[in-house]
Write an enzyme that holds these catalytic residues in place. Structure first.
Site, PDB file in Angstrom:
ATOM      1  N   LYS A  86       4.459  18.256  10.856  1.00  0.00           N
ATOM      2  CA  LYS A  86       3.535  17.703  11.848  1.00  0.00           C
ATOM      3  C   LYS A  86       4.137  16.429  12.436  1.00  0.00           C
ATOM      4  O   LYS A  86       4.185  15.382  11.779  1.00  0.00           O
ATOM      5  CB  LYS A  86       2.182  17.367  11.227  1.00  0.00           C
ATOM      6  CG  LYS A  86       1.140  17.003  12.309  1.00  0.00           C
ATOM      7  CD  LYS A  86      -0.039  16.237  11.760  1.00  0.00           C
ATOM      8  CE  LYS A  86       0.173  14.749  11.760  1.00  0.00           C
ATOM      9  NZ  LYS A  86       0.277  14.147  13.130  1.00  0.00           N
TER      10      LYS A  86
ATOM     11  N   GLY B 105       5.242   6.731   6.979  1.00  0.00           N
ATOM     12  CA  GLY B 105       4.275   6.031   7.815  1.00  0.00           C
ATOM     13  C   GLY B 105       3.757   4.800   7.108  1.00  0.00           C
ATOM     14  O   GLY B 105       4.440   4.214   6.267  1.00  0.00           O
ATOM     15  N   SER B 106       2.536   4.418   7.424  1.00  0.00           N
ATOM     16  CA  SER B 106       1.972   3.184   6.882  1.00  0.00           C
ATOM     17  C   SER B 106       1.535   3.356   5.432  1.00  0.00           C
ATOM     18  O   SER B 106       1.224   4.460   4.983  1.00  0.00           O
ATOM     19  CB  SER B 106       0.765   2.754   7.725  1.00  0.00           C
ATOM     20  OG  SER B 106      -0.325   3.642   7.523  1.00  0.00           O
ATOM     21  N   THR B 107       1.471   2.239   4.721  1.00  0.00           N
ATOM     22  CA  THR B 107       1.010   2.256   3.340  1.00  0.00           C
ATOM     23  C   THR B 107      -0.448   2.708   3.261  1.00  0.00           C
ATOM     24  O   THR B 107      -0.837   3.434   2.338  1.00  0.00           O
ATOM     25  CB  THR B 107       1.170   0.856   2.718  1.00  0.00           C
ATOM     26  OG1 THR B 107       2.569   0.516   2.738  1.00  0.00           O
ATOM     27  CG2 THR B 107       0.666   0.799   1.293  1.00  0.00           C
TER      28      THR B 107
ATOM     29  N   VAL C 282      -2.109   4.839   5.199  1.00  0.00           N
ATOM     30  CA  VAL C 282      -2.225   6.297   5.321  1.00  0.00           C
ATOM     31  C   VAL C 282      -1.559   6.972   4.123  1.00  0.00           C
ATOM     32  O   VAL C 282      -2.011   8.027   3.658  1.00  0.00           O
ATOM     33  CB  VAL C 282      -1.623   6.790   6.657  1.00  0.00           C
ATOM     34  CG1 VAL C 282      -1.679   8.312   6.747  1.00  0.00           C
ATOM     35  CG2 VAL C 282      -2.376   6.175   7.834  1.00  0.00           C
ATOM     36  N   GLY C 283      -0.513   6.369   3.588  1.00  0.00           N
ATOM     37  CA  GLY C 283       0.127   6.909   2.386  1.00  0.00           C
ATOM     38  C   GLY C 283      -0.851   7.046   1.231  1.00  0.00           C
ATOM     39  O   GLY C 283      -0.819   8.030   0.482  1.00  0.00           O
TER      40      GLY C 283
ATOM     41  N   GLU D 206       7.420   7.376   2.102  1.00  0.00           N
ATOM     42  CA  GLU D 206       8.275   6.296   2.607  1.00  0.00           C
ATOM     43  C   GLU D 206       7.387   5.475   3.518  1.00  0.00           C
ATOM     44  O   GLU D 206       7.038   5.909   4.614  1.00  0.00           O
ATOM     45  CB  GLU D 206       9.502   6.872   3.340  1.00  0.00           C
ATOM     46  CG  GLU D 206      10.641   5.861   3.497  1.00  0.00           C
ATOM     47  CD  GLU D 206      10.602   5.123   4.807  1.00  0.00           C
ATOM     48  OE1 GLU D 206       9.865   4.114   4.877  1.00  0.00           O
ATOM     49  OE2 GLU D 206      11.298   5.525   5.744  1.00  0.00           O
TER      50      GLU D 206
ATOM     51  N   CYS E  69      10.949   0.758   9.999  1.00  0.00           N
ATOM     52  CA  CYS E  69      10.339   0.371   8.723  1.00  0.00           C
ATOM     53  C   CYS E  69      11.186  -0.632   7.950  1.00  0.00           C
ATOM     54  O   CYS E  69      10.648  -1.432   7.180  1.00  0.00           O
ATOM     55  CB  CYS E  69      10.076   1.614   7.877  1.00  0.00           C
ATOM     56  SG  CYS E  69      11.513   2.673   7.673  1.00  0.00           S
TER      57      CYS E  69
ATOM     58  N   GLU F  27       3.222  -5.951   7.836  1.00  0.00           N
ATOM     59  CA  GLU F  27       4.219  -5.249   8.656  1.00  0.00           C
ATOM     60  C   GLU F  27       3.695  -5.190  10.084  1.00  0.00           C
ATOM     61  O   GLU F  27       2.712  -4.506  10.373  1.00  0.00           O
ATOM     62  CB  GLU F  27       4.467  -3.839   8.120  1.00  0.00           C
ATOM     63  CG  GLU F  27       5.530  -3.110   8.928  1.00  0.00           C
ATOM     64  CD  GLU F  27       5.778  -1.697   8.423  1.00  0.00           C
ATOM     65  OE1 GLU F  27       6.947  -1.313   8.312  1.00  0.00           O
ATOM     66  OE2 GLU F  27       4.791  -0.983   8.155  1.00  0.00           O
TER      67      GLU F  27
END
Length: 414
Positions: free
Chosen positions: A105, A158-160, A162-163, A181, A215, A312
């Site tokens: 995706k 992606g972002s922490t 959403v992780g 990551e 990143c 970030e």
């Protein structure tokens, strides 16, 4: 896979143009770096595909044992918008080499090149159903991948924030394997013995490459007090000369931010920096009246408790501070919830060794920055995630280890 790589090289112009249109990436950089690198990543893993093997085990009893490395199964790849091509293939290429099928995706901001890659994959002879592209939004399409009971592993960049959601969905569904990551707030530490011109250039590229939407950007810069004034003057001079504009213009070094949301987020952090008392040395404003362009921005006298030092930002905003001793530099470099990368600039091997072994980050670059290589794994410590891209480490995360044991009868030795 080799044919796939050939087809990518035959379509460099189209693919680079799609990433420029979608993400505001430099067209010249896409043609020269991103798209050719995608082909090299595929060839690297194609070369590894017939070298996947287990081990024969030395069992302590009368058994013959060995391990197999088997494909993990169906993999879901959730890809960010900042490097649509590079990160697509850092996930897809090792998974293909491992023998997995997959659903990828792309980010909703940057779907075009992924769809083109699916077309080229079909032309290359990759069987139908092996590489599948699903476009959509994170809360719907991404959530479906993370929680699907028939997907065996998910790889997310992606972002922490959403992780965490991806990991929770994986845990509450079928306990699928997760690779994350995530965000970074990487320090670049410049010591007194550094070459000032070289160090200033590294610091500039470290924060302004891809308009700061990377990143591992060196968004925190620590400069030792002996060369601080000289280096900062050089850095500000270079930042003011940095060319921002149309990403299709070969003279431009820096295109627009990816979309309005990211543009406004970066500007809000710049306002926080001003309010919290950091000294604005250059930039700090939108550029022009049309498009999501932001001036290269440098704040000095930044303290660790300021938002621009903690969060970030994912834009062309540098947080700069002065330090005295090695111990202080290490302490301040580690004063972050992230641990993706770090840079060290020094001519002293002992300093380089001490600092590189003291910083809690997945990649340390000494007297260089963004020194990526197909064989060199990258990934995070702490809240920058876990799992590795690049190298054979990335191949292994798409493989399961199976142990096979059979009895030995009348063997003359064990």
């Amino acid at each position: 896979m080799m044919k796939f790589a050939d087809l990518i090289e035959q379509n460099v112009e189209e693919l680079a143009a799609l990433d420029t249109i979608d993400a505001g990436k430099l067209f010249s950089m896409g043609k020269k770096v991103d798209i050719p690198h995608a082909a090299s990543v595929i060839r690297y893993y194609a070369g590894a595909a017939d070298k996947i093997h287990g081990e024969v085990l030395k069992m302590s009893n009368a058994f013959h044992g060995y391990t197999l490395r088997e494909p993990i199964g169906v993999v879901g790849h959730i890809i960010p918008w900042n490097f649509p091509t590079t990160l697509f293939f850092l996930k897809v290429a090792p998974a293909l080499a491992a023998g997995c099928t997959m659903i990828a995706k792309p980010a909703e901001q940057t779907p075009l090149s992924a769809l083109y890659y699916a077309h080229l994959a079909k032309l290359a002879g990759i069987p139908d159903g092996v590489l599948n592209i699903i476009t959509g939004f994170g809360p719907t399409a991404g959530a479906a991948i993370s929680s699907h009971m028939d997907i065996d592993a998910v790889s997310f960049t992606g972002s922490t924030e959403v992780g965490r959601v991806v990991m929770k969905a994986a845990a509450t569904s079928n306990l699928k394997v997760v690779s994350l990551e995530l965000g970074g707030k990487s320090p670049l530490i410049i010591f007194d013995d550094a070459d000032v011109d070289m160090a200033a250039q590294l610091a500039l590229i470290g924060i302004l490459h891809n308009k700061g939407e990377i990143c591992v950007a060196s968004s925190r810069l620590y400069v030792q007090e002996g060369i601080y004034d000289k280096l900062v003057a050089k850095l500000v001079e270079k930042a003011k000369a940095w060319v921002v504009g149309d990403p299709f213009d070969p003279k431009v070094q820096h295109g627009p931010q990816v979309d309005k949301q990211q543009f406004e987020k970066i500007l809000s952090y710049i306002e926080h920096g001003k309010k919290e008392g950091a000294t604005l040395l250059t930039g700090g404003k939108p550029l022009g009246e049309k498009g999501y362009y932001i001036e290269p921005t440098i704040f000095a006298e930044v303290k660790e408790d300021m938002l621009i030092a903690k969060d970030e930002i994912f834009g062309p905003v540098l947080a700069l501070a002065k330090f005295k001793t090695i111990d202080e530099a290490i302490r301040r470099a580690n004063s972050t919830r992230y641990g993706l990368a770090a840079g060290i600039v020094t001519k002293d091997l002992n300093v380089a060794n001490t600092v590189s072994r003291s910083i809690r980050a997945g990649t340390i670059w000494i007297n260089c920055y963004f020194a990526f290589d197909n064989d060199c794994p990258i990934g995070g410590y702490k809240m920058s995630g876990f799992g590795r891209d690049f190298g054979l480490e990335a191949l292994h995360k798409y493989l399961q280890v199976k142990s096979v044991v059979t009895p030995l009868y009348n063997s003359p030795w064990l």
